[in-house]
Motif scaffolding. Structure first.
Motif, PDB file in Angstrom:
ATOM      1  N   VAL A  47      42.268  42.180  37.038  1.00  0.00           N
ATOM      2  CA  VAL A  47      41.532  41.263  36.161  1.00  0.00           C
ATOM      3  C   VAL A  47      41.419  39.914  36.863  1.00  0.00           C
ATOM      4  O   VAL A  47      42.442  39.274  37.155  1.00  0.00           O
ATOM      5  N   TYR A  48      40.181  39.495  37.151  1.00  0.00           N
ATOM      6  CA  TYR A  48      39.966  38.234  37.849  1.00  0.00           C
ATOM      7  C   TYR A  48      38.848  37.431  37.184  1.00  0.00           C
ATOM      8  O   TYR A  48      37.855  38.005  36.707  1.00  0.00           O
ATOM      9  N   ASP A  49      39.016  36.134  37.156  1.00  0.00           N
ATOM     10  CA  ASP A  49      38.049  35.190  36.591  1.00  0.00           C
ATOM     11  C   ASP A  49      37.687  35.595  35.170  1.00  0.00           C
ATOM     12  O   ASP A  49      38.566  35.831  34.354  1.00  0.00           O
ATOM     13  N   ASP A  50      36.404  35.743  34.871  1.00  0.00           N
ATOM     14  CA  ASP A  50      35.980  36.063  33.504  1.00  0.00           C
ATOM     15  C   ASP A  50      35.820  37.555  33.275  1.00  0.00           C
ATOM     16  O   ASP A  50      35.233  37.968  32.279  1.00  0.00           O
ATOM     17  N   SER A  51      36.313  38.386  34.185  1.00  0.00           N
ATOM     18  CA  SER A  51      36.250  39.865  34.091  1.00  0.00           C
ATOM     19  C   SER A  51      34.837  40.417  34.268  1.00  0.00           C
ATOM     20  O   SER A  51      34.575  41.569  33.947  1.00  0.00           O
ATOM     21  N   ARG A  52      33.929  39.623  34.820  1.00  0.00           N
ATOM     22  CA  ARG A  52      32.560  40.107  34.996  1.00  0.00           C
ATOM     23  C   ARG A  52      32.477  41.205  36.054  1.00  0.00           C
ATOM     24  O   ARG A  52      31.762  42.193  35.885  1.00  0.00           O
ATOM     25  N   LEU A  53      33.207  41.045  37.166  1.00  0.00           N
ATOM     26  CA  LEU A  53      33.171  42.028  38.248  1.00  0.00           C
ATOM     27  C   LEU A  53      34.453  42.837  38.359  1.00  0.00           C
ATOM     28  O   LEU A  53      34.430  43.982  38.790  1.00  0.00           O
ATOM     29  N   LEU A  54      35.581  42.241  38.006  1.00  0.00           N
ATOM     30  CA  LEU A  54      36.866  42.954  37.999  1.00  0.00           C
ATOM     31  C   LEU A  54      37.562  42.674  36.677  1.00  0.00           C
ATOM     32  O   LEU A  54      37.988  41.550  36.412  1.00  0.00           O
ATOM     33  N   GLY A  55      37.667  43.686  35.830  1.00  0.00           N
ATOM     34  CA  GLY A  55      38.279  43.525  34.519  1.00  0.00           C
ATOM     35  C   GLY A  55      38.926  44.813  34.064  1.00  0.00           C
ATOM     36  O   GLY A  55      38.730  45.878  34.643  1.00  0.00           O
ATOM     37  N   ASN A  56      39.716  44.727  32.995  1.00  0.00           N
ATOM     38  CA  ASN A  56      40.436  45.912  32.506  1.00  0.00           C
ATOM     39  C   ASN A  56      39.641  46.729  31.485  1.00  0.00           C
ATOM     40  O   ASN A  56      40.128  47.744  30.994  1.00  0.00           O
ATOM     41  N   LEU A  57      38.414  46.289  31.155  1.00  0.00           N
ATOM     42  CA  LEU A  57      37.527  47.037  30.258  1.00  0.00           C
ATOM     43  C   LEU A  57      38.243  47.407  28.959  1.00  0.00           C
ATOM     44  O   LEU A  57      38.147  48.520  28.453  1.00  0.00           O
ATOM     45  N   ASP A  58      38.978  46.449  28.416  1.00  0.00           N
ATOM     46  CA  ASP A  58      39.863  46.731  27.290  1.00  0.00           C
ATOM     47  C   ASP A  58      39.104  47.144  26.034  1.00  0.00           C
ATOM     48  O   ASP A  58      39.672  47.787  25.149  1.00  0.00           O
ATOM     49  N   TRP A  59      37.821  46.780  25.930  1.00  0.00           N
ATOM     50  CA  TRP A  59      37.062  47.178  24.742  1.00  0.00           C
ATOM     51  C   TRP A  59      37.013  48.698  24.605  1.00  0.00           C
ATOM     52  O   TRP A  59      37.187  49.238  23.514  1.00  0.00           O
ATOM     53  N   LEU A  60      36.781  49.409  25.709  1.00  0.00           N
ATOM     54  CA  LEU A  60      36.805  50.869  25.646  1.00  0.00           C
ATOM     55  C   LEU A  60      38.239  51.325  25.408  1.00  0.00           C
ATOM     56  O   LEU A  60      39.184  50.772  25.975  1.00  0.00           O
ATOM     57  N   GLN A  61      38.383  52.348  24.598  1.00  0.00           N
ATOM     58  CA  GLN A  61      39.732  52.798  24.257  1.00  0.00           C
ATOM     59  C   GLN A  61      40.520  53.225  25.500  1.00  0.00           C
ATOM     60  O   GLN A  61      41.728  53.005  25.577  1.00  0.00           O
ATOM     61  N   GLN A  62      39.848  53.838  26.476  1.00  0.00           N
ATOM     62  CA  GLN A  62      40.577  54.302  27.659  1.00  0.00           C
ATOM     63  C   GLN A  62      40.877  53.184  28.644  1.00  0.00           C
ATOM     64  O   GLN A  62      41.762  53.319  29.486  1.00  0.00           O
ATOM     65  N   GLY A  63      40.153  52.062  28.585  1.00  0.00           N
ATOM     66  CA  GLY A  63      40.400  50.956  29.499  1.00  0.00           C
ATOM     67  C   GLY A  63      40.074  51.317  30.937  1.00  0.00           C
ATOM     68  O   GLY A  63      39.467  52.339  31.233  1.00  0.00           O
ATOM     69  N   ARG A  64      40.469  50.443  31.861  1.00  0.00           N
ATOM     70  CA  ARG A  64      40.253  50.697  33.290  1.00  0.00           C
ATOM     71  C   ARG A  64      41.494  50.289  34.075  1.00  0.00           C
ATOM     72  O   ARG A  64      42.112  49.273  33.792  1.00  0.00           O
ATOM     73  N   ARG A  65      41.838  51.100  35.078  1.00  0.00           N
ATOM     74  CA  ARG A  65      42.973  50.801  35.933  1.00  0.00           C
ATOM     75  C   ARG A  65      42.648  51.285  37.351  1.00  0.00           C
ATOM     76  O   ARG A  65      41.713  52.068  37.576  1.00  0.00           O
ATOM     77  N   HIS A  66      43.441  50.831  38.323  1.00  0.00           N
ATOM     78  CA  HIS A  66      43.242  51.199  39.723  1.00  0.00           C
ATOM     79  C   HIS A  66      44.587  51.595  40.324  1.00  0.00           C
ATOM     80  O   HIS A  66      45.627  51.021  39.973  1.00  0.00           O
ATOM     81  N   ASP A  67      44.573  52.545  41.238  1.00  0.00           N
ATOM     82  CA  ASP A  67      45.754  52.876  42.036  1.00  0.00           C
ATOM     83  C   ASP A  67      45.649  52.058  43.323  1.00  0.00           C
ATOM     84  O   ASP A  67      44.831  52.364  44.203  1.00  0.00           O
ATOM     85  N   ALA A  68      46.445  50.990  43.428  1.00  0.00           N
ATOM     86  CA  ALA A  68      46.218  50.028  44.497  1.00  0.00           C
ATOM     87  C   ALA A  68      47.495  49.301  44.879  1.00  0.00           C
ATOM     88  O   ALA A  68      48.523  49.384  44.189  1.00  0.00           O
ATOM     89  N   ALA A  69      47.396  48.565  45.981  1.00  0.00           N
ATOM     90  CA  ALA A  69      48.446  47.641  46.418  1.00  0.00           C
ATOM     91  C   ALA A  69      47.816  46.263  46.553  1.00  0.00           C
ATOM     92  O   ALA A  69      46.731  46.126  47.134  1.00  0.00           O
ATOM     93  N   VAL A  70      48.483  45.227  46.002  1.00  0.00           N
ATOM     94  CA  VAL A  70      47.953  43.871  46.025  1.00  0.00           C
ATOM     95  C   VAL A  70      49.026  42.916  46.531  1.00  0.00           C
ATOM     96  O   VAL A  70      50.116  42.836  45.964  1.00  0.00           O
ATOM     97  N   LEU A  71      48.699  42.210  47.616  1.00  0.00           N
ATOM     98  CA  LEU A  71      49.579  41.185  48.159  1.00  0.00           C
ATOM     99  C   LEU A  71      49.156  39.839  47.565  1.00  0.00           C
ATOM    100  O   LEU A  71      47.984  39.473  47.630  1.00  0.00           O
ATOM    101  N   LYS A  72      50.132  39.097  46.970  1.00  0.00           N
ATOM    102  CA  LYS A  72      49.804  37.886  46.220  1.00  0.00           C
ATOM    103  C   LYS A  72      50.559  36.678  46.777  1.00  0.00           C
ATOM    104  O   LYS A  72      51.781  36.731  46.940  1.00  0.00           O
TER     105      LYS A  72
END
Length: 440
Positions: free
Chosen positions: A132-157
């Motif tokens: 989830v980044y910025d306003d979720s326009r391009l990367l978001g969790n799509l929480d409105w849909l019941q299934q949502g959205r997720r990724h299998d990833a590694a993130v260095l912060k």
């Protein structure tokens, strides 16, 4: 006596386990969200004479979080289904397309710097996670849909008081292969893999840089995603895609800006997309967005904005329900002929009390490119939503939307709905229950 003893043990054991980690914390939570919907043209206009749909869907989540010295863990298990989807007695036959039980999140975040380092941190987050980044326009969790959205990833912060720098990567495979990396991107079930109904990516990499301003934020995103190459073959006279070695690569980059000035808050975004999409087509697209909101009073806010997406632009893995109308006519599972989109809108927000939030929006939609022999106007949508907080754990939400569409929207080169009605509507009522407990 036995019941009293077992009950005390169930409370004492977590504390004994956590005490081994000093200041460790365990959080346990759940969510039960039901949503009853009346659909009469949601997603696309209905043909004249078609009956409305009526159903209740439910998302059930069990959530656990653990944090200790230089480590955090997150786990979310969810079940998504429609009431009546399963038999009311033991169901011994599993239908894969309707199997809504899954692991939504399972990640670990390792702090690479010591916790005593103030205002700076370097960490690595690995596993299934929401991006989830910025306003979720391009990367978001799509929480409105019941299934949502997720990724299998590694993130260095890397994060400090003013700066945020993230670099992430994902590489998808269907199973533990003995050789090769051919990936079948067609997901099981009834859900599209991407925001715009496309196939799942084979791999993804991104870099995100954000700088805090005095009363705002400026960020930069570069994302590249790769898609499995394929050729078309015929199986029993039916054309099918055969996935093969290699991948098409697409790049998206741009800026997001938000700022508060007295009573006015405004945002602007500009992104460019280039490379090759999942269908092997060369793309060169753009997204431009600008909006403002004005605090008329403590209780009322109003504003306006405009979005422009060119025909080649795909809004990646964001949350389109938040931007392009609640009825989800654009950039969701139902395509609209690769015409691009112009969205001119007015938004209002009213807080009549501590427990109430009411929003009202109006959108005017146009194609971004010519529609042969027809007007560019797609139609007008009006959205009304009311939220009521009963308690900290219980929320109620209701909404109604109406779409007045033109013949352009239902034409063969756009939505392709024969004998479509010119008025569509959608209504819903949702109950959201979210208990949470903290064990120190």
């Amino acid at each position: 006596m036995k019941k009293w003893f077992s009950g005390r043990i169930s409370l004492i054991l977590p504390g004994l386990l956590l005490s081994q980690y000093g200041y460790a914390q365990l959080t346990l939570g759940a969510q039960l969200r039901t949503r009853t919907e009346l659909r009469n043209g949601q997603g696309a206009p209905q043909p004249l004479g078609a009956d409305p749909a009526f159903f209740t869907s439910q998302r059930t989540r069990l959530i656990a979080g653990f944090s200790a010295y230089r480590i955090k863990l997150g786990l979310t298990v969810q079940d998504v289904r429609v009431w009546g989807q399963d038999a009311s007695t033991l169901n011994r036959t599993t239908t894969p397309d309707n199997n809504g039980f899954m692991l939504h999140e399972a990640w670990a975040e390792i702090l690479l710097t010591d916790t005593i380092v103030k205002n700076k941190s370097l960490s690595l987050k690995v596993g299934r996670q929401e991006l989830v980044y910025d306003d979720s326009r391009l990367l978001g969790n799509l929480d409105w849909l019941q299934q949502g959205r997720r990724h299998d990833a590694a993130v260095l912060k890397y994060e400090s008081r003013d700066w945020t720098l993230h670099a992430g990567a994902a590489f998808n495979q269907n199973k533990e292969n003995a050789s090769g990396t051919i990936y079948n991107p067609v997901p099981p079930g009834n859900y599209p893999a991407n925001t715009n109904g496309g196939n799942a990516y084979k791999s993804l990499e991104f870099a995100y840089v954000s700088r805090k301003l005095s009363k705002g934020n400026l960020s930069f995103l570069f994302l590249t995603d790769q898609f499995s190459k394929y050729h078309t073959d015929s199986v029993e006279h039916v054309a099918v895609k055969v996935w093969e070695t290699g991948a098409y690569s697409r790049m998206t980059t741009g800026l997001f800006y938000t700022q508060q000035f007295n009573r006015i808050s405004y945002t602007a975004a500009a992104y460019h997309q280039f490379g090759t999409n999942g269908n092997g087509q060369t793309v060169s697209g753009s997204l431009l967005s600008g909006s403002f909101m004005y605090n008329v009073s403590k209780a009322f806010t109003a504003g306006a904005g405009v979005d422009y997406t060119s025909p080649d632009f795909d809004p990646l893995y964001g949350t389109p329900h938040k931007f392009w109308g609640n009825m989800d006519y654009f950039y969701v599972a139902s395509g609209f002929g690769n015409k691009g989109l112009q969205d001119y809108y007015i938004k209002t927000k009213l807080k009549p009390g501590q427990r109430w939030v009411v929003t009202g929006d109006v959108h005017e939609f146009y194609a971004a490119s010519a529609v042969a022999g027809m007007s560019k106007q797609f139609g007008t949508e009006a959205d009304l939503t009311a939220n009521y907080t009963l308690t900290k754990m219980i929320g109620l939400e209701a909404g109604y939307s109406h779409f007045w569409n033109t013949a352009t929207l239902s034409s063969p080169s756009v939505k392709n709905i024969k004998n479509a009605g010119s008025n569509s509507n959608w209504a819903y009522l949702s109950v959201n229950i979210r208990p949470e407990f903290l064990i120190k």
